[in-house]
Design a protein around this motif. Structure first.
Motif, short mmCIF file in Angstrom:
data_model
loop_
_atom_site.label_atom_id
_atom_site.label_comp_id
_atom_site.label_asym_id
_atom_site.label_seq_id
_atom_site.Cartn_x
_atom_site.Cartn_y
_atom_site.Cartn_z
N HIS A 142 -8.91 -4.95 0.09
CA HIS A 142 -8.66 -3.44 -0.57
C HIS A 142 -7.50 -3.47 -1.36
CE1 HIS A 142 -6.69 0.55 0.03
NE2 HIS A 142 -5.51 0.32 -0.17
N LEU A 143 -7.41 -4.09 -1.67
CA LEU A 143 -6.35 -4.76 -3.11
C LEU A 143 -7.79 -5.38 -4.47
CD1 LEU A 143 -4.28 -3.63 -4.85
CD2 LEU A 143 -3.37 -5.94 -4.11
N CYS A 144 -8.51 -5.89 -4.13
CA CYS A 144 -9.14 -6.48 -4.48
C CYS A 144 -10.47 -5.94 -4.53
CB CYS A 144 -9.08 -8.36 -4.89
SG CYS A 144 -7.74 -9.18 -5.01
N GLN B 94 -0.26 11.38 7.89
CA GLN B 94 -0.61 12.15 6.46
C GLN B 94 -0.57 12.61 5.93
OE1 GLN B 94 3.85 11.03 6.54
NE2 GLN B 94 4.32 12.65 8.21
N MET B 95 -1.35 10.52 5.02
CA MET B 95 -1.96 10.63 4.31
C MET B 95 -3.24 11.32 4.50
SD MET B 95 -3.34 6.46 2.57
CE MET B 95 -5.00 6.69 4.06
N LEU B 96 -4.21 10.94 5.63
CA LEU B 96 -5.10 11.18 5.60
C LEU B 96 -4.92 12.97 5.38
CD1 LEU B 96 -6.90 10.20 8.72
CD2 LEU B 96 -7.62 9.46 6.94
N GLU B 97 -4.61 13.73 6.00
CA GLU B 97 -4.03 15.13 5.52
C GLU B 97 -4.70 15.55 3.90
OE1 GLU B 97 -1.11 18.87 6.74
OE2 GLU B 97 -1.54 17.25 7.33
N TYR C 182 -0.44 11.91 -1.72
CA TYR C 182 -1.44 11.28 -1.08
C TYR C 182 -1.20 8.91 -1.74
CZ TYR C 182 -5.51 6.90 -0.24
OH TYR C 182 -6.66 6.60 -0.44
N PHE C 183 -0.76 9.56 -2.57
CA PHE C 183 -0.15 8.45 -3.10
C PHE C 183 1.30 7.71 -2.68
CE2 PHE C 183 -3.63 8.32 -7.54
CZ PHE C 183 -3.93 7.62 -7.22
N ALA C 184 1.71 8.70 -2.59
CA ALA C 184 3.20 8.48 -2.22
C ALA C 184 3.55 8.06 -0.51
CB ALA C 184 4.38 9.95 -2.13
N VAL C 185 2.33 8.09 0.31
CA VAL C 185 2.25 8.05 1.16
C VAL C 185 1.45 7.24 1.48
CG1 VAL C 185 1.50 8.67 3.92
CG2 VAL C 185 2.24 10.74 2.11
N ASN C 186 0.69 6.64 1.00
CA ASN C 186 -0.17 5.41 0.61
C ASN C 186 0.79 3.86 0.71
OD1 ASN C 186 -1.45 3.04 -0.42
ND2 ASN C 186 -2.99 3.92 -0.59
N ARG C 187 1.72 4.18 0.09
CA ARG C 187 2.39 3.50 -0.13
C ARG C 187 3.57 3.34 0.29
NH1 ARG C 187 3.20 5.46 -5.31
NH2 ARG C 187 5.38 6.54 -4.71
N PHE D 213 -13.94 5.44 -4.84
CA PHE D 213 -13.73 4.50 -4.77
C PHE D 213 -11.90 5.25 -3.99
CE2 PHE D 213 -8.61 2.81 -5.64
CZ PHE D 213 -8.78 1.78 -4.64
N TRP D 214 -11.99 6.40 -3.95
CA TRP D 214 -11.23 7.04 -2.43
C TRP D 214 -11.81 7.25 -1.57
CZ3 TRP D 214 -8.27 12.74 -4.33
CH2 TRP D 214 -7.03 12.40 -3.64
N ARG D 215 -12.90 7.48 -1.60
CA ARG D 215 -13.66 7.18 0.17
C ARG D 215 -12.91 5.78 0.36
NH1 ARG D 215 -17.50 10.72 -3.09
NH2 ARG D 215 -18.01 8.78 -3.25
N GLN D 216 -13.90 4.74 -0.26
CA GLN D 216 -13.52 2.93 -0.08
C GLN D 216 -11.94 3.03 0.47
OE1 GLN D 216 -16.04 1.51 0.19
NE2 GLN D 216 -14.53 -0.46 0.98
N ALA D 217 -11.16 3.92 -0.31
CA ALA D 217 -9.84 3.48 0.05
C ALA D 217 -9.74 3.73 1.63
CB ALA D 217 -8.95 3.86 -1.21
N VAL D 218 -9.41 5.03 1.49
CA VAL D 218 -9.37 5.20 2.95
C VAL D 218 -10.06 5.40 3.75
CG1 VAL D 218 -9.96 7.72 4.32
CG2 VAL D 218 -8.52 8.04 2.07
N ASN D 219 -11.57 3.86 3.69
CA ASN D 219 -12.05 3.75 4.93
C ASN D 219 -11.46 2.35 4.99
OD1 ASN D 219 -13.91 6.32 4.94
ND2 ASN D 219 -15.39 4.80 3.29
#
Length: 227
Positions: free
Chosen positions: A202-204, A115-118, A128-133, A172-178
């Motif tokens: 991922h966080l730092c 779902q996040m990828l979609e 995206y943020f909601a599902v990521n969380r 950063f969005w691309r990096q976060a998804v990777n």
């Protein structure tokens, strides 16, 4: 906004103020008008002040002696320091989760990932943020460590307005998804050591630190430099 009707008024008031801060309706450094909030929520000053004490303990509000309260101003150092601790806790949660997570929990997290990828491909940032969380919270829950979860959530409140900012760069969005793709691979393999390291990075990640300059307000950056 509806009036509050709840026995534990101060907790409900704290939740409402927390939302205002996270959504930017109360800006960093802004003085909090007790009179205005009392009228908005339909409560007296007593539960409001108790709520402000709770938020102060979470690092969201600064209490000013004999001058009320204001929204805490985040500095680059404060965010970095908080991320360091959260990264350690997330890493530990990944290690613990892989020791006891079941197939159903993994499947549920994988479904959230899809779902996040979609949402990412559709550029739906808030969704995206909601599902990521939810993904991070699911891994944290799978660790089955209440103390860790409480510590993490307390820190998360402090930087939530930064971590889930709309000003996140495309790079950063691309990096976060990777990073999330690698998380899923490690989770399926139940490789706790690998998942823990991915969550820490991922966080730092340095890319995230760089983007802070575009997320924290300029006056806060000045305060960080001059402080």
């Amino acid at each position: 906004m509806s009036k509050i009707q709840h026995r534990n008024l101060y907790r409900e008031v704290a939740d409402r103020i927390r939302e205002l801060i996270e959504h930017g309706d109360l800006a960093p450094g802004e003085r909090i008008s007790e009179k205005q909030l009392c009228e908005t929520f339909g409560v007296s000053r007593t539960p409001l002040r108790e709520a402000l004490k709770v938020l102060a303990s979470e690092g969201l509000v600064e209490l000013l002696p004999n001058r009320g309260a204001r929204v805490m101003q985040l500095t680059v150092k404060m965010v970095k320091d908080t991320y360091d601790l959260m990264g350690a806790l997330e890493g530990l949660s990944g290690e613990l989760a892989c020791q006891q997570i079941n197939d159903g929990q993994i499947a549920a997290i994988c479904k959230l990932h899809d779902q996040m990828l979609e949402h990412y491909h559709n550029r739906e940032m808030q969704a995206y943020f909601a599902v990521n969380r939810q993904i991070h919270e699911s891994i944290l829950a799978a660790a089955n460590n209440q103390v860790l979860e409480e510590m993490y959530n307390n820190l998360s409140y402090r930087v939530k307005r930064v971590r889930y900012s709309k000003k996140m760069t495309d790079a950063f969005w691309r990096q976060a998804v990777n990073d999330h793709e690698m998380m899923i691979v490690a989770l399926k393999a139940r490789d706790g050591k690998r998942l823990g390291q991915i969550l820490r990075d991922h966080l730092c990640h340095k890319l995230e630190v760089v983007t802070l300059a575009g997320v924290i307000e300029d006056d806060e950056l000045i305060n960080a430099v001059n402080g």
